[in-house]
Design a protein around this motif. Structure first.
Motif, PDB file in Angstrom:
ATOM      1  N   ALA A 344       0.664  -1.279  -0.190  1.00 52.11           N
ATOM      2  CA  ALA A 344       0.242   0.194  -0.264  1.00 52.11           C
ATOM      3  C   ALA A 344       0.877   1.420   0.025  1.00 52.11           C
ATOM      4  CB  ALA A 344      -0.645  -0.230   0.714  1.00 52.11           C
ATOM      5  N   ALA A 345       2.397   0.774   0.995  1.00 57.36           N
ATOM      6  CA  ALA A 345       2.677   2.064   0.689  1.00 57.36           C
ATOM      7  C   ALA A 345       2.922   2.756  -0.377  1.00 57.36           C
ATOM      8  CB  ALA A 345       4.225   1.816   1.691  1.00 57.36           C
ATOM      9  N   LEU A 346       3.375   2.077  -1.580  1.00 58.04           N
ATOM     10  CA  LEU A 346       4.111   1.942  -3.334  1.00 58.04           C
ATOM     11  C   LEU A 346       2.556   2.357  -3.928  1.00 58.04           C
ATOM     12  CD1 LEU A 346       6.342  -0.504  -3.467  1.00 58.04           C
ATOM     13  CD2 LEU A 346       6.964   1.715  -3.112  1.00 58.04           C
ATOM     14  N   LYS A 347       1.173   2.597  -3.708  1.00 55.50           N
ATOM     15  CA  LYS A 347      -0.398   2.752  -4.401  1.00 55.50           C
ATOM     16  C   LYS A 347      -0.296   1.271  -4.877  1.00 55.50           C
ATOM     17  CE  LYS A 347       0.753   7.912  -4.469  1.00 55.50           C
ATOM     18  NZ  LYS A 347       1.186   8.798  -5.123  1.00 55.50           N
ATOM     19  N   GLY A 348      -0.545   0.488  -4.282  1.00 57.41           N
ATOM     20  CA  GLY A 348      -0.495  -1.074  -4.483  1.00 57.41           C
ATOM     21  C   GLY A 348      -1.572  -1.748  -4.550  1.00 57.41           C
ATOM     22  N   LYS A 349      -2.307  -2.605  -5.249  1.00 52.92           N
ATOM     23  CA  LYS A 349      -3.049  -3.831  -4.858  1.00 52.92           C
ATOM     24  C   LYS A 349      -2.132  -4.944  -4.455  1.00 52.92           C
ATOM     25  CE  LYS A 349      -7.625  -5.298  -6.544  1.00 52.92           C
ATOM     26  NZ  LYS A 349      -8.621  -4.985  -7.580  1.00 52.92           N
ATOM     27  N   PHE A 350      -3.040  -5.418  -3.471  1.00 54.77           N
ATOM     28  CA  PHE A 350      -2.357  -6.782  -2.433  1.00 54.77           C
ATOM     29  C   PHE A 350      -4.237  -7.583  -2.562  1.00 54.77           C
ATOM     30  CE2 PHE A 350      -1.274  -9.210   0.945  1.00 54.77           C
ATOM     31  CZ  PHE A 350      -0.859  -9.473   1.020  1.00 54.77           C
ATOM     32  N   ILE A 351      -3.614  -8.960  -3.279  1.00 53.34           N
ATOM     33  CA  ILE A 351      -4.782  -9.921  -3.217  1.00 53.34           C
ATOM     34  C   ILE A 351      -4.083 -11.493  -3.330  1.00 53.34           C
ATOM     35  CG2 ILE A 351      -6.312 -11.133  -5.020  1.00 53.34           C
ATOM     36  CD1 ILE A 351      -5.433  -8.648  -7.189  1.00 53.34           C
ATOM     37  N   VAL A 352      -5.079 -11.287  -2.090  1.00 57.53           N
ATOM     38  CA  VAL A 352      -4.381 -12.763  -1.422  1.00 57.53           C
ATOM     39  C   VAL A 352      -5.657 -13.842  -1.472  1.00 57.53           C
ATOM     40  CG1 VAL A 352      -3.604 -14.045   0.705  1.00 57.53           C
ATOM     41  CG2 VAL A 352      -3.081 -12.003   1.092  1.00 57.53           C
ATOM     42  N   ASP A 353      -5.112 -15.776  -2.090  1.00 58.67           N
ATOM     43  CA  ASP A 353      -6.049 -16.490  -2.740  1.00 58.67           C
ATOM     44  C   ASP A 353      -5.054 -17.375  -2.225  1.00 58.67           C
ATOM     45  OD1 ASP A 353      -7.538 -17.863  -3.446  1.00 58.67           O
ATOM     46  OD2 ASP A 353      -6.444 -18.203  -6.040  1.00 58.67           O
ATOM     47  N   GLY A 354      -5.865 -18.392  -1.482  1.00 58.79           N
ATOM     48  CA  GLY A 354      -6.048 -19.675  -0.638  1.00 58.79           C
ATOM     49  C   GLY A 354      -6.616 -20.749  -1.309  1.00 58.79           C
ATOM     50  N   SER A 355      -7.540 -20.819  -2.176  1.00 58.99           N
ATOM     51  CA  SER A 355      -7.718 -21.896  -2.726  1.00 58.99           C
ATOM     52  C   SER A 355      -7.040 -23.305  -3.480  1.00 58.99           C
ATOM     53  CB  SER A 355      -9.147 -20.898  -3.664  1.00 58.99           C
ATOM     54  OG  SER A 355      -7.721 -20.332  -5.227  1.00 58.99           O
ATOM     55  N   ARG A 356      -6.242 -22.848  -4.105  1.00 62.32           N
ATOM     56  CA  ARG A 356      -5.355 -23.929  -4.582  1.00 62.32           C
ATOM     57  C   ARG A 356      -3.444 -23.007  -4.065  1.00 62.32           C
ATOM     58  NH1 ARG A 356      -5.536 -23.070 -10.655  1.00 62.32           N
ATOM     59  NH2 ARG A 356      -5.419 -20.983 -10.242  1.00 62.32           N
ATOM     60  N   GLY A 357      -3.553 -24.371  -2.421  1.00 57.13           N
ATOM     61  CA  GLY A 357      -2.136 -23.491  -2.333  1.00 57.13           C
ATOM     62  C   GLY A 357      -2.328 -22.473  -1.897  1.00 57.13           C
ATOM     63  N   PHE A 358      -1.842 -21.367  -1.722  1.00 53.39           N
ATOM     64  CA  PHE A 358      -1.257 -20.639  -1.029  1.00 53.39           C
ATOM     65  C   PHE A 358      -0.714 -19.201  -1.970  1.00 53.39           C
ATOM     66  CE2 PHE A 358      -0.582 -17.014   1.831  1.00 53.39           C
ATOM     67  CZ  PHE A 358      -2.613 -16.552   2.506  1.00 53.39           C
ATOM     68  N   SER A 359      -1.494 -17.597  -2.374  1.00 54.74           N
ATOM     69  CA  SER A 359      -1.118 -17.000  -3.486  1.00 54.74           C
ATOM     70  C   SER A 359      -1.250 -15.668  -3.125  1.00 54.74           C
ATOM     71  CB  SER A 359      -1.825 -17.500  -4.795  1.00 54.74           C
ATOM     72  OG  SER A 359      -1.549 -16.279  -5.282  1.00 54.74           O
ATOM     73  N   ILE A 360       0.103 -14.810  -3.129  1.00 54.77           N
ATOM     74  CA  ILE A 360      -0.125 -13.525  -2.923  1.00 54.77           C
ATOM     75  C   ILE A 360       0.322 -13.153  -4.194  1.00 54.77           C
ATOM     76  CG2 ILE A 360       1.322 -11.475  -1.495  1.00 54.77           C
ATOM     77  CD1 ILE A 360       1.297 -13.474   0.775  1.00 54.77           C
ATOM     78  N   ILE A 361      -0.460 -11.425  -4.519  1.00 56.75           N
ATOM     79  CA  ILE A 361      -0.098 -11.270  -5.672  1.00 56.75           C
ATOM     80  C   ILE A 361       0.130  -9.562  -5.545  1.00 56.75           C
ATOM     81  CG2 ILE A 361      -1.152  -9.945  -8.174  1.00 56.75           C
ATOM     82  CD1 ILE A 361      -2.422 -12.673  -7.981  1.00 56.75           C
TER      83      ILE A 361
END
Length: 369
Positions: A344-361
């Motif tokens: 967020a400090a870089l004005k970005g979007k943070f997406i978390v998904d735990g349906s297939r393994g664990f993913s952070i985008i």
């Protein structure tokens, strides 16, 4: 082998006792006493450590078997089989000697007992052969394991030596770079400053006597210092690596170190113009990679992770994906919250998904230049 022989002794002993009882034997008290002595001697063989005393105990057991067979019942001659097998197995390690020893009493036996004797002796020889082959295989396997262990120790030592050598190379490279920087500064800025100091001293002397000449020398000193500073800037620009090299190499170094300390298989991929990634963005990518890898080992029970960095036209996409157990309901603890805050400090979007393994985008804007 020893366990088999001891077990075999008691099986044959039980058989002899049953056969003796069925034959309506006599002098039961004497037989019980002799059998107790026999059992004691044969158990003592596997308790005593001295090879000589073991040999004496085996011989006494053989004599006792002969005594029981001649003075009570011929069925007790079957007890010779495990004792003779034990003698050949312990001291000769050969099936040939077992057969040879077992054939000797066979010539003195009656036809009634000979059939049982040959059957039990044959089975004993077969089992001894199998046990000896198994022992040899285990011995060979132990030798191979020892050899592999020694090879592993050698590889570990070589790895340590290689790491030390790499450290020495890095240190030597650093010393070489420092020497180059020192020489460049000495050759450019040092000479410029020395000459300028001398010119300024001359200016001080000529300032009252010849003002025009003093101003000319002063201007010359200024130009000399300016040229020296330009040379220093040029040297530093040549030595300082681009920030994308610092960022990606720092991340690669951390991944290599993490792979050595854990069983996690980590793959790093990147594409696009990584020159667009700023120093702050590289710092965020690195810090979040540390957190993502740590979580994958601690919580996800993952075997592998893929870290992908892709620079698009106006967006930097960074993904950390493992093949762990995943989670349906995501609760952001301190680790995930810290990752999101850095994004967020870089004005970005943070997406978390735990349906297939664990993913952070992370989707972070980048400058066009």
């Amino acid at each position: 082998m020893n366990n088999y022989i001891l077990f075999n002794k008691f099986i044959i002993l039980i058989y002899c006792i049953v056969s003796y009882i069925e034959g309506k034997g006599y002098r039961a008290a004497v037989i019980v006493a002799l059998l107790v002595i026999y059992v004691t001697i044969n158990v003592a063989i596997y308790v005593i450590n001295s090879e000589l005393i073991k040999l004496v105990a085996v011989i006494i057991s053989i004599v006792l078997c002969i005594h029981l067979s001649y003075y009570t019942s011929s069925v007790f001659i079957l007890l010779l089989i495990p004792n003779l097998s034990e003698l050949s197995a312990l001291y000769f390690k050969s099936v040939f000697y077992s057969i040879l020893f077992l054939l000797i009493p066979a010539f003195t036996l009656e036809a009634v007992i000979l059939k049982n004797y040959i059957l039990i002796a044959s089975l004993s020889c077969i089992i001894i052969y199998i046990c000896l082959r198994t022992e040899n295989r285990f011995r060979d396997m132990n030798k191979q394991i020892d050899a592999l262990r020694q090879e592993k120790d050698k590889l570990c030592k070589l790895t340590i030596i290689e790491e030390e050598y790499k450290g020495q190379l890095i240190y030597a490279k650093q010393l070489e770079e420092r020497n180059i920087i020192a020489q460049e500064i000495h050759d450019s800025l040092g000479h410029a400053i020395t000459g300028s100091v001398m010119q300024l001293e001359a200016v001080k002397l000529l300032l009252d006597k010849d003002k025009d000449k003093a101003l000319f020398i002063l201007q010359s000193a200024i130009e000399s210092l300016r040229n020296g500073m330009d040379d220093i800037r040029f040297t530093l620009r040549n030595i300082k690596p681009p920030r994308e090299q610092i960022g990606i190499n720092k991340l690669k170094l951390f991944i290599d170190e993490f792979k050595r300390k854990s069983t996690l298989d980590i793959k790093l991929t990147y594409g696009g113009d990584i020159n667009k990634i700023s120093t702050e963005q590289w710092s965020c990518i690195y810090d979040n990679a540390v957190e993502a890898l740590t979580n994958a080992v601690k919580y996800s029970k993952a075997l592998s992770m893929v870290i992908s960095i892709e620079v698009l036209n106006k967006i930097l996409k960074v993904e950390y994906r493992d093949n762990g157990v995943g989670v349906l309901t995501i609760k952001k603890g301190l680790g995930l919250q810290g990752m999101e805050d850095r994004c967020a400090a870089l004005k970005g979007k943070f997406i978390v998904d735990g349906s297939r393994g664990f993913s952070i985008i992370m989707l972070i804007p980048v400058a066009n230049n």
